[in-house]
Design an enzyme around this catalytic site. Sequence first.
Site, PDB file in Angstrom:
ATOM      1  N   PRO A 100     -34.254  17.066 -11.293  1.00 20.13           N
ATOM      2  CA  PRO A 100     -35.069  15.658 -11.299  1.00 20.13           C
ATOM      3  C   PRO A 100     -35.190  15.029 -10.106  1.00 20.13           C
ATOM      4  O   PRO A 100     -35.599  13.985  -9.920  1.00 20.13           O
ATOM      5  CB  PRO A 100     -33.914  14.842 -11.987  1.00 20.13           C
ATOM      6  CG  PRO A 100     -32.622  15.620 -11.806  1.00 20.13           C
ATOM      7  CD  PRO A 100     -32.831  16.950 -11.606  1.00 20.13           C
ATOM      8  N   THR A 101     -34.618  15.759  -8.991  1.00 18.06           N
ATOM      9  CA  THR A 101     -34.799  14.883  -7.754  1.00 18.06           C
ATOM     10  C   THR A 101     -36.187  15.268  -7.045  1.00 18.06           C
ATOM     11  O   THR A 101     -37.022  16.060  -7.598  1.00 18.06           O
ATOM     12  CB  THR A 101     -33.804  15.785  -6.353  1.00 18.06           C
ATOM     13  OG1 THR A 101     -34.128  17.089  -6.430  1.00 18.06           O
ATOM     14  CG2 THR A 101     -32.198  15.687  -7.183  1.00 18.06           C
ATOM     15  N   CYS A 102     -36.409  14.307  -6.120  1.00 20.43           N
ATOM     16  CA  CYS A 102     -37.649  14.488  -5.330  1.00 20.43           C
ATOM     17  C   CYS A 102     -37.617  15.674  -4.231  1.00 20.43           C
ATOM     18  O   CYS A 102     -38.039  15.329  -2.852  1.00 20.43           O
ATOM     19  CB  CYS A 102     -37.975  13.290  -4.698  1.00 20.43           C
ATOM     20  SG  CYS A 102     -38.298  11.785  -5.624  1.00 20.43           S
ATOM     21  N   ASP A 103     -37.299  16.655  -4.564  1.00 22.22           N
ATOM     22  CA  ASP A 103     -36.963  17.820  -3.358  1.00 22.22           C
ATOM     23  C   ASP A 103     -37.746  18.965  -4.194  1.00 22.22           C
ATOM     24  O   ASP A 103     -37.367  19.433  -5.169  1.00 22.22           O
ATOM     25  CB  ASP A 103     -35.548  17.876  -3.407  1.00 22.22           C
ATOM     26  CG  ASP A 103     -35.359  19.128  -2.301  1.00 22.22           C
ATOM     27  OD1 ASP A 103     -34.841  18.805  -1.084  1.00 22.22           O
ATOM     28  OD2 ASP A 103     -35.663  20.276  -2.267  1.00 22.22           O
ATOM     29  N   ASN A 107     -30.083  12.056  -3.439  1.00 21.61           N
ATOM     30  CA  ASN A 107     -31.170  11.371  -4.130  1.00 21.61           C
ATOM     31  C   ASN A 107     -30.666  10.463  -5.042  1.00 21.61           C
ATOM     32  O   ASN A 107     -31.343   9.774  -5.831  1.00 21.61           O
ATOM     33  CB  ASN A 107     -32.139  12.309  -4.904  1.00 21.61           C
ATOM     34  CG  ASN A 107     -33.442  12.537  -4.194  1.00 21.61           C
ATOM     35  OD1 ASN A 107     -34.341  12.840  -5.337  1.00 21.61           O
ATOM     36  ND2 ASN A 107     -33.705  12.306  -3.301  1.00 21.61           N
TER      37      ASN A 107
END
Length: 389
Positions: free
Chosen positions: A334-337, A378
């Site tokens: 789910p992260t912005c990575d 995050n």
Amino acid sequence: MHAVLDSVASPDLSPRLRAFLADRAPATPCLLIDLAVVRTNYHAMRAALPEAAIFYAVKANPAPEVVRALAAEGSAFDVASTGEIDLCLAQGAAPESLSYGNPIKKAADIAYAHARGVRRFTFDAEGDLENLAEHAPGSRVWCRFLVDAPQSGTPFGKKFGCAPAMARRLLIRAHELGLAVDGACFHVGSQHTDPAAWVAGIAEAGAIARDLATVGVPTRSLNLGGGFPASYRDQQAPPLTAHAEAIRAAVAEHFDQAPELVVEPGRAIVATAGMIRSEVVLVSRKSDDDEYRWVYLDIGRYSGLAETENEYIAYRLRTAHPATPDGPVVIAGPTCDGDDVIYQNTPYRLPMALRAGDHVDILDAGAYTASYSSVSFNGFPPLPTVFVG
Ligand SMILES: Cc1ncc(COP(=O)(O)O)c(C=O)c1O
């Protein structure tokens, strides 16, 4: 392509886990650990290799509940830091049942361990050995040497261990420094499904023991490390008895006198005791005619699925939907990575009916999951654990 589906009422789940999920509907993501399975796995290891002392590798799952359960069964513990020492002592482990197995440690950490009563250590370098002689005088030591065991599911590379010739020299030096030389140790790398993986290391350790005996340095034990496997989607673990037989035969062949055996299993004790319940955040496609759906879960690389790095471990997944019709998916966290993609090269198929809000259960996830998710990257919190059994 692999079929990876059935319902959550899978026979793979222990009845206790199934009942807990039905009654309590825990918030996701969460790791559920069945402590009864932890105990069963510990006793399976004891039964397979009764001649070996078991030092559970705490790093695999350092939950206090797991450590307490294993201490109550009589397990000893392989610890990697002062934090793990404190954890084990707080859960009832005796100091003499702890072995400080991390060869990378500060002098102050050695002194701390010694002050807490720890008397067994592993080293692989002269600097650490000198620190042990100074800050843990008289302690029992193993020297870890490098082994070539390329079939590991999650290989260590060359980070730990020294060349066998250096191990000989350092063990003689340890004797001169007044330390109690236990002998050699090695670790074949984690998740080894080939029981023969230990044979080369045992042969080398036997040669080291013989050479040391000729210069008046008797050795006492052989530490075979961890590496005992769990079954995952694409890897079937042979029975532990197969590992035990291969180890026993190699020890008989390569040692003149039977050494005390030590094993440090982590994964084999806790993997099958755990299941992660996750939730689908989003199902999407990158273009209207894209064959692949992207399935984003509320758990990813940084919140528990660290062992999917390089897609080393392919977990078995379960959803409540019928297995068919299904289609290929990329599975991501789910992260912005951009690296938080769990599986894009390992083929996975999930039901076409899968929607946001559905559960995806990740099986055999009791090892190296919660213990890796210790930072709120995050803003996603560390993976909580719930215990049954
Ligand atoms: C020194 C040591 N012993 C034991 C283990 C446990 O290995 P496994 O979980 O493969 O049994 C590890 C894992 O990293 C380790 O570093």
